[in-house]
Design an enzyme around this catalytic site. Sequence first.
Site, PDB file in Angstrom:
ATOM      1  N   HIS A 136       6.065   0.516  -1.254  1.00  0.00           N
ATOM      2  CA  HIS A 136       6.047   0.516  -2.817  1.00  0.00           C
ATOM      3  C   HIS A 136       7.343   1.063  -3.427  1.00  0.00           C
ATOM      4  CE1 HIS A 136       1.694  -0.397  -2.324  1.00  0.00           C
ATOM      5  NE2 HIS A 136       1.282   1.128  -2.002  1.00  0.00           N
ATOM      6  N   ASP A 173      -0.934  -3.980   5.214  1.00  0.00           N
ATOM      7  CA  ASP A 173      -1.765  -2.794   4.521  1.00  0.00           C
ATOM      8  C   ASP A 173      -2.534  -3.261   3.574  1.00  0.00           C
ATOM      9  OD1 ASP A 173      -0.991   0.460   4.037  1.00  0.00           O
ATOM     10  OD2 ASP A 173      -1.555  -0.758   2.218  1.00  0.00           O
ATOM     11  N   HIS A 175      -2.666  -2.561   0.607  1.00  0.00           N
ATOM     12  CA  HIS A 175      -2.118  -2.559  -0.850  1.00  0.00           C
ATOM     13  C   HIS A 175      -0.912  -3.707  -0.674  1.00  0.00           C
ATOM     14  CE1 HIS A 175      -4.026   1.460  -0.605  1.00  0.00           C
ATOM     15  NE2 HIS A 175      -4.406   1.110  -1.893  1.00  0.00           N
ATOM     16  N   ASP A 253      -5.341   1.234   6.313  1.00  0.00           N
ATOM     17  CA  ASP A 253      -6.512   1.270   4.896  1.00  0.00           C
ATOM     18  C   ASP A 253      -7.189   0.408   4.915  1.00  0.00           C
ATOM     19  OD1 ASP A 253      -4.198   0.010   4.183  1.00  0.00           O
ATOM     20  OD2 ASP A 253      -3.537   1.465   2.731  1.00  0.00           O
TER      21      ASP A 253
END
Length: 319
Positions: A136, A173, A175, A253
């Site tokens: 991120h 991931d 996200h 995740d």
Amino acid sequence: MHPAFVYSPSYDFILPDPGTGPDLGNLQLFDTCRASRAWKLAREQCPEIEANLLAPRPITDAELRLAHSESYLENLTDSEAIAEVLGLPQAAALPFEHLDAAIVQPQRLAAGGTLVALRAALQCGVGINLSGGYHHAKREGGEGFCFFSDISIAIAIARSEHGLQRIAVVDLDAHQGNGVSSIVTGNESVGVFDIYNGEIYPGDEQARKGLRWNHPLRSGCTGADYLELLERELPRALDEFAPQLVLYNAGTDIVAEDPLGQLKVDEECVRRRDAFVLSQTRERGIPTVTTASGGYSDLSYQLLSALVVDQWLQTSNRT
Ligand SMILES: [Zn+2]
């Protein structure tokens, strides 16, 4: 050849005791000792892996400047700046020295670990960092707990020092990897393949434009649907782009038990995902750097450990 592993006990984060410090929100979901727990479990199951363990070293300021602006790096010197990256204003109440030692320095070490894994991957095929994958972080600032874009820095070094022309990021991931895609936007030599939950953080429409292969999922996607998409799309992408290096961001995740990912992928399917990605790159002879990225359930360290052991055993059968 066997993969190389990059890990240090100093990868672990040291957060304040929830009973005495400020409320740190989602940060308290973190398994702060995930890397150490994963390595310990993997070693118990497969002591031979110790032979291929490499130590990380902290990333240098010069390396950080390959992906981040001078102003961001210069301003990362007080608690407010760190709290902003964490998305937790209340963390600004903690002393800078504490936050720096507890969170920023482990990420500097982990980012350097990704570069150690890069060198190893170019030598032996697969380098697995038991941390890193801070996808991120953007050029002008970190976000979502990510301070340094280790993947973007590895891409820059692969191009400048190793002369690689086509590099793919496979970000699985839960996200969206908005930092990496925003940093490499417009760079035709980098292709980002991203399967992520499109209904959760970061919802970054601008950064999605930097994805060459954009695969948003709905919350609740099952393991069967997840694997069906991956197995259909990834081989096509690798054949089309023919990368000379893959950076695989293997966030755990996506597992159903994860409190943040909001997907319903079972444990076995996460293991099959990792095995599939690495078999695809191995079959094509593409060196692959794997980073651990996100994972907030108690299964995360076990899945990371399984990745290490599975890859060791996979290459044991071949040699
Ligand atoms: Zn994540």
